[in-house]
Scaffold this motif. Structure first.
Motif, PDB file in Angstrom:
ATOM      1  N   UNK A  66      16.819  41.992   3.328  1.00 47.96           N
ATOM      2  CA  UNK A  66      16.725  42.194   4.775  1.00 47.96           C
ATOM      3  C   UNK A  66      16.908  43.663   5.123  1.00 47.96           C
ATOM      4  N   UNK A  67      17.785  44.357   4.384  1.00 41.87           N
ATOM      5  CA  UNK A  67      18.075  45.769   4.615  1.00 41.87           C
ATOM      6  C   UNK A  67      17.873  46.504   3.301  1.00 41.87           C
ATOM      7  N   UNK A  68      17.411  47.766   3.380  1.00 43.72           N
ATOM      8  CA  UNK A  68      17.089  48.500   2.154  1.00 43.72           C
ATOM      9  C   UNK A  68      18.274  48.611   1.203  1.00 43.72           C
ATOM     10  N   UNK A  78      20.308  48.594  13.992  1.00 48.64           N
ATOM     11  CA  UNK A  78      19.568  47.498  14.616  1.00 48.64           C
ATOM     12  C   UNK A  78      19.894  46.167  13.933  1.00 48.64           C
ATOM     13  N   UNK A  79      20.104  46.210  12.627  1.00 51.23           N
ATOM     14  CA  UNK A  79      20.494  44.993  11.913  1.00 51.23           C
ATOM     15  C   UNK A  79      21.840  44.471  12.417  1.00 51.23           C
ATOM     16  N   UNK A  97      13.843  41.736  24.990  1.00 46.23           N
ATOM     17  CA  UNK A  97      14.362  40.376  24.860  1.00 46.23           C
ATOM     18  C   UNK A  97      15.693  40.498  24.127  1.00 46.23           C
ATOM     19  N   UNK A  98      16.745  39.996  24.701  1.00 46.61           N
ATOM     20  CA  UNK A  98      18.086  40.196  24.159  1.00 46.61           C
ATOM     21  C   UNK A  98      18.424  39.100  23.148  1.00 46.61           C
ATOM     22  N   UNK A  99      17.590  39.049  22.108  1.00 44.54           N
ATOM     23  CA  UNK A  99      17.733  38.083  21.031  1.00 44.54           C
ATOM     24  C   UNK A  99      17.870  38.822  19.707  1.00 44.54           C
ATOM     25  N   UNK A 100      18.439  38.153  18.718  1.00 46.49           N
ATOM     26  CA  UNK A 100      18.624  38.778  17.406  1.00 46.49           C
ATOM     27  C   UNK A 100      17.291  39.149  16.775  1.00 46.49           C
ATOM     28  N   UNK A 101      16.317  38.236  16.833  1.00 47.75           N
ATOM     29  CA  UNK A 101      15.038  38.495  16.182  1.00 47.75           C
ATOM     30  C   UNK A 101      14.236  39.590  16.884  1.00 47.75           C
ATOM     31  N   UNK A 102      14.527  39.834  18.157  1.00 44.54           N
ATOM     32  CA  UNK A 102      13.803  40.870  18.891  1.00 44.54           C
ATOM     33  C   UNK A 102      14.252  42.262  18.476  1.00 44.54           C
ATOM     34  N   UNK A 103      15.546  42.441  18.218  1.00 42.28           N
ATOM     35  CA  UNK A 103      16.042  43.758  17.857  1.00 42.28           C
ATOM     36  C   UNK A 103      15.838  44.044  16.376  1.00 42.28           C
ATOM     37  N   UNK A 104      15.793  42.981  15.539  1.00 42.53           N
ATOM     38  CA  UNK A 104      15.615  43.189  14.093  1.00 42.53           C
ATOM     39  C   UNK A 104      14.767  42.041  13.541  1.00 42.53           C
ATOM     40  N   UNK A 116      12.969  41.606  10.947  1.00 40.50           N
ATOM     41  CA  UNK A 116      13.024  41.295   9.515  1.00 40.50           C
ATOM     42  C   UNK A 116      14.122  40.279   9.184  1.00 40.50           C
ATOM     43  N   UNK A 117      15.080  40.114  10.081  1.00 42.45           N
ATOM     44  CA  UNK A 117      16.144  39.148   9.835  1.00 42.45           C
ATOM     45  C   UNK A 117      15.964  37.850  10.599  1.00 42.45           C
ATOM     46  N   UNK A 118      14.800  37.646  11.206  1.00 40.89           N
ATOM     47  CA  UNK A 118      14.599  36.518  12.121  1.00 40.89           C
ATOM     48  C   UNK A 118      14.950  35.171  11.491  1.00 40.89           C
TER      49      UNK A 118
END
Length: 264
Positions: A2-4, A72-73, A99-106, A108-110
């Motif tokens: 999910x993160x480098x 962002x993660x 959109x104040x959702x987790x998947x909107x800000x990051x 790749x972690x949806x």
């Protein structure tokens, strides 16, 4: 991944609550995360010299963080843990289209964020709440679909006929609005893990009223400087908090970024 590269844990108190995170999130965060309930937690990114808000008309976080993926993660992870996300009108105006959702800000972690919310028994997305005394907000913003707007009676009058049927408006008080009353309302409606992404003035009022339990601060390796009437703001703006004490409960790093977690 999910993160480098995962966040490196420098220090963490051993008695912190720990949710059952999906392995990919636990790997990226460098361990578990959790909250005692009920809990109000805030999240900011700041420069090394303490600037969290710039006078630009757009949201300042991505400028100050230099669009850090790790930052962002962590924002996404905190949103994924929250049943409610609350912002003030100033932040809402600066985040057009957000959109104040987790998947909107990051994004790749949806999938992992969705799995975490299912494990925690949460709805697919947190309840979104906007706090505005005046009602002076753009009611056409997509984030208001299904949202709750908490305002004063004057603000309610200003919003009347302007919001969609899917947006609920609740008035507290005549022409004033206290965050303590807002949090009490949300508690009655079942909010147990409340994330505030309000700006520095909003946070200062919440901290002054002793409404915040925890604070997450990302320190970005950047200097912005200050000068007279620059309208740049520090983390808690506009109120004297008298040296309000906090305890550092976790410290992580990702490259030159620090991720600090404090308890009040």
């Amino acid at each position: 991944m999910i993160l480098d590269a995962p966040l490196e844990t420098l220090f963490e108190r051993t008695d912190l609550p720990r949710f059952d995170l999906p392995p990919s999130l636990q790997q990226a965060y460098g361990g578990a995360i959790g909250f005692r309930k009920p809990c109000v937690f805030a999240n900011f990114v700041t420069s090394v010299d303490g600037v969290v808000a710039l006078p630009e008309p757009t949201e300042s976080g991505h400028i100050i963080s230099k669009s850090s993926r790790a930052d962002r993660f962590v924002m996404g992870l905190l949103r994924a843990c929250a049943d409610t996300v609350m912002v003030g009108a100033g932040t809402f105006r600066k985040t057009r289209g957000a959109r104040f959702r987790a998947d909107a800000i990051y994004p790749d972690g949806a999938a992992a964020f969705a799995e975490l919310r299912a494990r925690l028994g949460l709805a697919p997305a947190p309840r979104f709440v906007v706090v505005t005394r005046s009602g002076n907000i753009d009611t056409g913003e997509p984030a208001l679909d299904g949202a709750l707007v908490v305002t004063s009676r004057a603000g309610e009058a200003a919003l009347r006929g302007r919001v969609s049927p899917n947006t609920e408006v609740v008035a507290l008080g005549a022409d004033t609005l206290l965050l303590a009353d807002v949090v009490a309302l949300l508690r009655k409606r079942g909010a147990e893990s409340l994330l505030t992404e309000g700006g520095p003035s909003f946070f200062a009022e919440a901290a002054s009223a002793r409404l915040v339990d925890e604070l997450f601060v990302t320190t970005s390796p950047a200097l912005f400087g200050r000068f007279t009437n620059d309208r740049r703001k520090s983390l808690a703006d506009g109120m004297d908090l008298g040296g309000l004490p906090m305890e550092l409960v976790s410290a992580k790093r990702h490259g030159s970024y620090l991720f600090l977690r404090y308890a009040f």
